[in-house]
Motif scaffolding. Structure first.
Motif, PDB file in Angstrom:
ATOM      1  N   GLU A   1       0.825  -1.216   0.000  1.00 60.03           N
ATOM      2  CA  GLU A   1       0.000   0.000   0.000  1.00 60.03           C
ATOM      3  C   GLU A   1       0.860   1.268   0.000  1.00 60.03           C
ATOM      4  OE1 GLU A   1      -4.014  -1.833   2.009  1.00 60.03           O
ATOM      5  OE2 GLU A   1      -2.945  -0.261   3.105  1.00 60.03           O
ATOM      6  N   ALA A   2       2.041   1.166   0.584  1.00 59.09           N
ATOM      7  CA  ALA A   2       2.941   2.331   0.591  1.00 59.09           C
ATOM      8  C   ALA A   2       3.574   2.538  -0.796  1.00 59.09           C
ATOM      9  CB  ALA A   2       4.024   2.138   1.644  1.00 59.09           C
ATOM     10  N   GLY A   3       3.469   1.511  -1.652  1.00 57.87           N
ATOM     11  CA  GLY A   3       4.020   1.630  -3.014  1.00 57.87           C
ATOM     12  C   GLY A   3       5.409   1.012  -3.165  1.00 57.87           C
ATOM     13  N   TYR A   4       5.852   0.247  -2.168  1.00 57.35           N
ATOM     14  CA  TYR A   4       7.161  -0.427  -2.152  1.00 57.35           C
ATOM     15  C   TYR A   4       8.298   0.589  -1.978  1.00 57.35           C
ATOM     16  CZ  TYR A   4       4.573  -4.530  -3.451  1.00 57.35           C
ATOM     17  OH  TYR A   4       3.670  -5.545  -3.437  1.00 57.35           O
ATOM     18  N   PRO A   5       9.397   0.157  -1.349  1.00 55.79           N
ATOM     19  CA  PRO A   5      10.487   1.100  -1.070  1.00 55.79           C
ATOM     20  C   PRO A   5      11.043   1.762  -2.345  1.00 55.79           C
ATOM     21  CG  PRO A   5      10.755  -0.866   0.254  1.00 55.79           C
ATOM     22  CD  PRO A   5       9.617  -1.151  -0.691  1.00 55.79           C
ATOM     23  N   ASP A   6      11.271   3.071  -2.238  1.00 54.16           N
ATOM     24  CA  ASP A   6      11.976   3.760  -3.325  1.00 54.16           C
ATOM     25  C   ASP A   6      13.412   3.274  -3.353  1.00 54.16           C
ATOM     26  OD1 ASP A   6      10.058   5.920  -4.294  1.00 54.16           O
ATOM     27  OD2 ASP A   6       9.943   6.101  -2.108  1.00 54.16           O
ATOM     28  N   LEU A   7      13.941   3.005  -2.174  1.00 54.23           N
ATOM     29  CA  LEU A   7      15.308   2.492  -2.070  1.00 54.23           C
ATOM     30  C   LEU A   7      15.348   1.432  -0.970  1.00 54.23           C
ATOM     31  CD1 LEU A   7      18.579   4.556  -1.978  1.00 54.23           C
ATOM     32  CD2 LEU A   7      18.224   2.692  -0.393  1.00 54.23           C
ATOM     33  N   GLN A   8      15.838   0.276  -1.302  1.00 57.54           N
ATOM     34  CA  GLN A   8      15.989  -0.794  -0.315  1.00 57.54           C
ATOM     35  C   GLN A   8      17.474  -0.991  -0.049  1.00 57.54           C
ATOM     36  OE1 GLN A   8      13.683  -3.079   1.408  1.00 57.54           O
ATOM     37  NE2 GLN A   8      15.630  -3.295   2.489  1.00 57.54           N
ATOM     38  N   LEU A   9      17.882  -0.759   1.188  1.00 59.33           N
ATOM     39  CA  LEU A   9      19.270  -0.994   1.591  1.00 59.33           C
ATOM     40  C   LEU A   9      19.407  -2.449   2.022  1.00 59.33           C
ATOM     41  CD1 LEU A   9      22.107   0.076   2.453  1.00 59.33           C
ATOM     42  CD2 LEU A   9      21.062   0.710   4.642  1.00 59.33           C
ATOM     43  N   LEU A  10      20.449  -3.108   1.548  1.00 62.09           N
ATOM     44  CA  LEU A  10      20.685  -4.509   1.925  1.00 62.09           C
ATOM     45  C   LEU A  10      22.136  -4.719   2.334  1.00 62.09           C
ATOM     46  CD1 LEU A  10      19.146  -6.564  -1.064  1.00 62.09           C
ATOM     47  CD2 LEU A  10      18.092  -6.180   1.170  1.00 62.09           C
ATOM     48  N   GLY A  11      22.346  -5.600   3.307  1.00 67.22           N
ATOM     49  CA  GLY A  11      23.663  -6.178   3.523  1.00 67.22           C
ATOM     50  C   GLY A  11      23.600  -7.558   2.875  1.00 67.22           C
TER      51      GLY A  11
END
Ligand code: GLP
Length: 244
Positions: free
Chosen positions: A122-132
Motif C-alpha cells: 500500500e505504501a508503493g514499495y520502497p523507493d530504495l531498499q538498503l541490503l547487507g
C-alpha cells in the motif's frame, strides 16, 4: 547491476550514505527499506552527521525494515527494533510512527506477515531498499534454499548465520533460531536496491551475487535481474570479482 568500488569500510559507508541521502533529497516523502547488521552502521552514522549539519531531513520519510528475530520484543537490546532506534532513529528527525520493523513478539505470525506485506504494497514499495549480504549469500534472512521466497515469512536460520550473528550475543545458544523476514519477491519490488558489503568474509558471497548463476542457493544472485541495483563494496569484499 552496477558495482561501485570503495577503498575501505569508511569509504563504502560514505558512498552508501550519499546514495541514501540523495534519495531523501530528491523525494523527501520517500519509502526507505532498511537493514541491520554491522555493514550499514557506518552509513547510518554518516547520515546522522549530515542530519546534524542540516543537510538531510528525515521528517517525511517512512521506513520498512527487512527482518526481526522471532521471540524478541521491541525493547530487547538484541532486537532489530532496538538496533534501529539506537543506531539511527533516535538520532534523526524521523517520525517513529512512520517506521516499521517486523514484530518479533507477534502472537499471530500468519496474519502479521500478511499485514506487513500489505502495508509495504500500500505504501508503493520502497523507493530504495538498503541490503547487507550474509556470508552465505542471504539477503534479509532469506537463507539459501531450493526456491526463492515470496512475501514476509518465518525462516529457520542456518547454522552459518547463527554462528555469524553470535558475535553480537553473549553466547551462541542465545541467538534465536528463527526470524521473520521480507521475502525475496518483496525485496525485488523495491524501485532501487543498494547492497553494501565489506570485508574478506563477504568476498565469495559478493562474487556469487554479482557473477554467479541466478540461483536460490545464493539468494542475493537474484539481484542480477533487478533493473536498478547498485552494489557498493570495498576492495576486500570485491577481491574475488573480476577486476573491471
Ligand atoms: C544478518 C541480517 C542481514 C544482514 C546480514 C549481514 O543476519 N539479517 O540483514 O545483511 O546478516 O550482516 P552483517 O552486516 O553484520 O555482516
Amino acid at each position: 547491476m552496477k558495482i561501485v568500488r570503495a577503498k575501505d569500510y569508511q569509504d563504502m559507508s560514505r558512498k552508501a550514505a550519499n546514495i541514501i541521502s540523495a534519495q531523501v533529497i530528491l523525494k523527501p516523502e520517500c519509502i526507505l527499506g532498511l537493514a541491520t547488521g554491522s555493514t550499514p552502521m557506518g552509513a547510518y552514522q554518516q547520515l546522522i552527521k549530515w542530519y546534524e549539519k542540516g543537510d538531510v531531513d528525515f521528517s517525511q520519510v517512512s521506513t520498512f525494515n527487512l527482518d526481526e528475530y522471532v521471540g524478541l520484543s521491541d525493547d530487547d537490546p538484541q532486537s532489530y527494533h532496538y538496533f534501529m532506534r539506537k543506531n539511527f532513529f533516535d538520532h534523526v528527525n524521523i517520525d517513529l510512527a512512520k517506521t516499521h520493523v517486523p514484530d518479533g513478539a507477534t502472537k499471530d505470525p500468519e496474519s502479521f506477515c500478511k499485514n506487513y506485506d500489505r502495508m509495504i504494497a500500500e505504501a508503493g514499495y520502497p523507493d530504495l531498499q538498503l541490503l547487507g549480504i550474509g556470508n552465505n549469500g542471504h539477503i534479509g534472512f532469506n537463507e539459501p534454499d531450493d526456491h526463492f521466497s515470496a512475501g514476509t515469512h518465518c525462516v529457520d536460520l542456518t547454522e552459518s548465520t547463527i554462528q555469524a550473528n553470535s558475535r553480537l550475543f553473549e553466547k551462541e545458544e542465545d541467538v534465536p533460531r528463527q526470524a521473520y523476514t521480507m521475502g525475496v519477491q518483496t525485496i525485488m519490488y523495491a524501485h532501487m536496491i543498494l547492497v553494501a558489503a565489506n570485508g574478506e568474509k563477504k568476498a565469495q558471497a559478493v562474487r556469487d551475487m554479482c557473477f554467479g548463476p541466478v540461483t536460490p542457493s545464493c539468494p542475493a544472485s537474484i539481484l542480477q535481474l533487478h533493473t536498478n541495483c547498485v552494489v557498493v563494496a570495498d576492495e576486500a569484499a570485491l577481491s574475488l570479482c573480476p577486476a573491471e
